[in-house]
Write an enzyme that holds these catalytic residues in place. Structure first.
Site, PDB file in Angstrom:
ATOM      1  N   THR A   1      43.014  38.986  32.892  1.00 53.82           N
ATOM      2  CA  THR A   1      43.985  39.202  33.987  1.00 53.82           C
ATOM      3  C   THR A   1      44.852  37.960  34.215  1.00 53.82           C
ATOM      4  O   THR A   1      45.666  37.935  35.135  1.00 53.82           O
ATOM      5  CB  THR A   1      43.264  39.590  35.290  1.00 53.82           C
ATOM      6  OG1 THR A   1      42.470  38.470  35.725  1.00 53.82           O
ATOM      7  CG2 THR A   1      42.395  40.810  35.122  1.00 53.82           C
TER       8      THR A   1
ATOM      9  N   HIS B   1      33.924  33.453  37.999  1.00 56.42           N
ATOM     10  CA  HIS B   1      34.988  32.956  38.883  1.00 56.42           C
ATOM     11  C   HIS B   1      35.350  34.067  39.860  1.00 56.42           C
ATOM     12  O   HIS B   1      34.884  35.203  39.720  1.00 56.42           O
ATOM     13  CB  HIS B   1      36.206  32.516  38.058  1.00 56.42           C
ATOM     14  CG  HIS B   1      36.808  33.638  37.284  1.00 56.42           C
ATOM     15  ND1 HIS B   1      36.448  33.929  35.987  1.00 56.42           N
ATOM     16  CD2 HIS B   1      37.718  34.590  37.635  1.00 56.42           C
ATOM     17  CE1 HIS B   1      37.116  34.980  35.568  1.00 56.42           C
ATOM     18  NE2 HIS B   1      37.893  35.425  36.554  1.00 56.42           N
TER      19      HIS B   1
ATOM     20  N   HIS C   1      34.186  37.869  38.911  1.00 55.70           N
ATOM     21  CA  HIS C   1      34.165  38.184  37.474  1.00 55.70           C
ATOM     22  C   HIS C   1      33.121  37.333  36.771  1.00 55.70           C
ATOM     23  O   HIS C   1      33.125  36.104  36.926  1.00 55.70           O
ATOM     24  CB  HIS C   1      35.538  37.910  36.848  1.00 55.70           C
ATOM     25  CG  HIS C   1      36.576  38.905  37.274  1.00 55.70           C
ATOM     26  ND1 HIS C   1      37.931  38.669  37.172  1.00 55.70           N
ATOM     27  CD2 HIS C   1      36.440  40.145  37.808  1.00 55.70           C
ATOM     28  CE1 HIS C   1      38.582  39.726  37.620  1.00 55.70           C
ATOM     29  NE2 HIS C   1      37.706  40.634  38.019  1.00 55.70           N
TER      30      HIS C   1
ATOM     31  N   HIS D   1      38.486  35.969  42.511  1.00 57.18           N
ATOM     32  CA  HIS D   1      39.893  36.213  42.868  1.00 57.18           C
ATOM     33  C   HIS D   1      39.885  36.621  44.334  1.00 57.18           C
ATOM     34  O   HIS D   1      39.012  37.381  44.773  1.00 57.18           O
ATOM     35  CB  HIS D   1      40.473  37.346  42.023  1.00 57.18           C
ATOM     36  CG  HIS D   1      40.455  37.051  40.545  1.00 57.18           C
ATOM     37  ND1 HIS D   1      41.521  36.497  39.870  1.00 57.18           N
ATOM     38  CD2 HIS D   1      39.477  37.231  39.616  1.00 57.18           C
ATOM     39  CE1 HIS D   1      41.211  36.349  38.599  1.00 57.18           C
ATOM     40  NE2 HIS D   1      39.966  36.797  38.407  1.00 57.18           N
TER      41      HIS D   1
ATOM     42  N   GLU E   1      41.310  42.307  42.354  1.00 56.77           N
ATOM     43  CA  GLU E   1      42.252  42.629  41.276  1.00 56.77           C
ATOM     44  C   GLU E   1      42.262  44.133  41.042  1.00 56.77           C
ATOM     45  O   GLU E   1      43.315  44.764  41.083  1.00 56.77           O
ATOM     46  CB  GLU E   1      41.854  41.873  40.002  1.00 56.77           C
ATOM     47  CG  GLU E   1      41.953  40.373  40.183  1.00 56.77           C
ATOM     48  CD  GLU E   1      42.367  39.649  38.928  1.00 56.77           C
ATOM     49  OE1 GLU E   1      41.601  39.703  37.953  1.00 56.77           O
ATOM     50  OE2 GLU E   1      43.452  39.022  38.922  1.00 56.77           O
TER      51      GLU E   1
ATOM     52  N   HIS F   1      43.333  27.375  39.291  1.00 58.34           N
ATOM     53  CA  HIS F   1      43.662  28.808  39.420  1.00 58.34           C
ATOM     54  C   HIS F   1      42.592  29.551  40.199  1.00 58.34           C
ATOM     55  O   HIS F   1      42.852  30.549  40.848  1.00 58.34           O
ATOM     56  CB  HIS F   1      43.783  29.466  38.046  1.00 58.34           C
ATOM     57  CG  HIS F   1      44.728  28.775  37.127  1.00 58.34           C
ATOM     58  ND1 HIS F   1      46.089  28.806  37.312  1.00 58.34           N
ATOM     59  CD2 HIS F   1      44.503  28.018  36.016  1.00 58.34           C
ATOM     60  CE1 HIS F   1      46.673  28.102  36.357  1.00 58.34           C
ATOM     61  NE2 HIS F   1      45.727  27.610  35.565  1.00 58.34           N
TER      62      HIS F   1
HETATM   63  F1  3TV Z   1      37.870  34.749  29.796  1.00 57.41           F
HETATM   64  C1  3TV Z   1      38.575  34.755  30.920  1.00 57.41           C
HETATM   65  C2  3TV Z   1      38.646  35.928  31.674  1.00 57.41           C
HETATM   66  F2  3TV Z   1      38.004  36.987  31.262  1.00 57.41           F
HETATM   67  C3  3TV Z   1      39.221  33.634  31.317  1.00 57.41           C
HETATM   68  S1  3TV Z   1      39.074  32.101  30.396  1.00 57.41           S
HETATM   69  C4  3TV Z   1      39.776  32.451  28.852  1.00 57.41           C
HETATM   70  C5  3TV Z   1      41.203  32.683  28.896  1.00 57.41           C
HETATM   71  C6  3TV Z   1      42.081  31.495  29.005  1.00 57.41           C
HETATM   72  C7  3TV Z   1      39.959  33.672  32.461  1.00 57.41           C
HETATM   73  F3  3TV Z   1      40.627  32.575  32.850  1.00 57.41           F
HETATM   74  C8  3TV Z   1      40.027  34.837  33.211  1.00 57.41           C
HETATM   75  F4  3TV Z   1      40.738  34.825  34.327  1.00 57.41           F
HETATM   76  C9  3TV Z   1      39.372  35.968  32.815  1.00 57.41           C
HETATM   77  S2  3TV Z   1      39.412  37.446  33.720  1.00 57.41           S
HETATM   78  O1  3TV Z   1      40.141  38.429  33.001  1.00 57.41           O
HETATM   79  O2  3TV Z   1      38.044  37.791  34.006  1.00 57.41           O
HETATM   80  N1  3TV Z   1      40.148  37.224  35.102  1.00 57.41           N
HETATM   81 ZN    ZN Z   2      39.019  37.004  36.705  1.00 57.95          ZN
END
Ligand code: 3TV
Ligand code: ZN
Length: 310
Positions: free
Chosen positions: A190, A83, A109, A85, A96, A58
């Site tokens: 998100t 990570h 993020h 986006h 986002e 992802h």
């Molecule tokens: F914690 C996450 C996020 F905050 C995670 S991992 C835990 C959920 C399965 C994630 F995959 C995210 F994309 C985000 S986010 O809201 O920062 N995008």
């Molecule tokens: Zn994110």
């Protein structure tokens, strides 16, 4: 595969309240003088330590140590992962969050969990006070050597589930210089399962990466495994902005503050000039000359009064 509209069928929270991301526009912003700059503990990681960078199908994700933490929030939050986006070539932007409807090129993020109340991110992620995410908006500009410390490893995480080690560095370098100006609101993950568990801090000032760095991000990875016969490019991995009825975003900065200071100064100077002009005119009359230096005739004021009455 059916896109984000299909998420609520399998993940009910995605169709629920407090969803993220959102658009920041002036009707929902409220200044809060209690919003102080955050403090970053243990963010400067020695190069003798290593982060793991992975393609999870992802996004590209880098695991962080819980020894990195955030202070000046209601609880102590420990880092879990970061990570990104992003969008795709020839498309307007892949951030986002948006500002007055405008997307930025990409968004970073940094995910933290409430380590005062929960033992790990798995326990925290569905709790209302469970997570705190820092968001950095990325725009095209100067080459960014700090982001390159991550981006240069992309060729080793092209396909889902690939991993590579990244030498430690100061993660604070990924944040903008101005840490005191940010948007703060209560929202959600998100991505599915979209739990409404995130205290968001989105920095006001974007960070630049070069056109080439953005292109590397937009073209480097696949959502699919290396031997998949139908490779799927990892592009446009951002969620669209969500409705934001009857909610507020708190801001640590006074919008248009500088503009109002400049306008007040200009008006002040104009008032002072008007007063000086009026005093000069008055003193000219007193000393027997009009404002062009022509001497007054005795009784000229009376004559002018009579004329204006007529
Ligand atoms: F914690 C996450 C996020 F905050 C995670 S991992 C835990 C959920 C399965 C994630 F995959 C995210 F994309 C985000 S986010 O809201 O920062 N995008
Ligand atoms: Zn994110």
């Amino acid at each position: 595969p059916d896109g984000e509209k299909a998420w609520p069928k399998k993940y009910p929270f995605c169709g629920g309240v407090f969803q993220s991301p959102i658009d920041f526009h002036k009707d929902i912003l409220q200044y809060d003088s209690n919003l102080l700059p955050l403090e970053f503990i243990g963010y400067n990681v020695s190069p003798t330590e290593q982060f793991t960078l992975t393609n999870n199908g992802h996004s590209v994700k880098m695991y962080l140590s819980p020894t990195m933490s955030l202070r000046k929030l209601p609880f102590l939050y420990s880092a879990s992962q970061l990570h990104l986006h992003w969008g795709s070539q020839n498309r307007s932007g892949g951030s986002e969050h948006t500002v007055s409807g405008k997307h930025f090129a990409a968004e970073l993020h940094i995910v933290h969990y409430n380590s005062e109340k929960y033992p790990d991110i798995a326990a925290a992620m569905d709790k209302t006070d469970g997570l705190a995410v820092l968001a950095v908006l990325l725009e095209i500009g100067a080459f960014n050597p700090s982001y390159e410390k991550i981006f240069k490893h992309f060729r080793n995480v092209k396909y889902k589930d690939q991993m590579v080690k990244v030498p430690g560095f100061n993660v604070q370098e990924l944040l903008p210089d101005r840490l005191d100006e940010y948007y703060r609101y209560e929202g959600s993950l998100t991505t599915p399962p979209c739990y409404p568990s995130v205290l968001w801090t989105v920095f006001r000032h974007p960070v630049t990466i070069s056109q080439e760095q953005l292109l590397a991000l937009e073209t480097a990875m696949y959502c699919t495994e290396r031997d998949d016969p139908e490779p799927l490019e990892m592009v446009d991995n951002f969620r669209n902005v969500q409705e934001f009825h009857e909610r507020l975003v708190f801001i640590s900065f006074q919008e248009g503050f500088l503009v109002s200071v400049v306008i007040s100064c200009v008006l002040g100077v104009l008032t002072i000039l008007a007063v000086i002009f009026w005093l000069l005119k008055k003193s000219c009359k007193k000393w027997g000359r009009d404002n062009r230096g022509v001497p007054y005739k005795p009784g000229q004021d009376k004559e002018e009064e009579e004329i204006s009455k007529l």
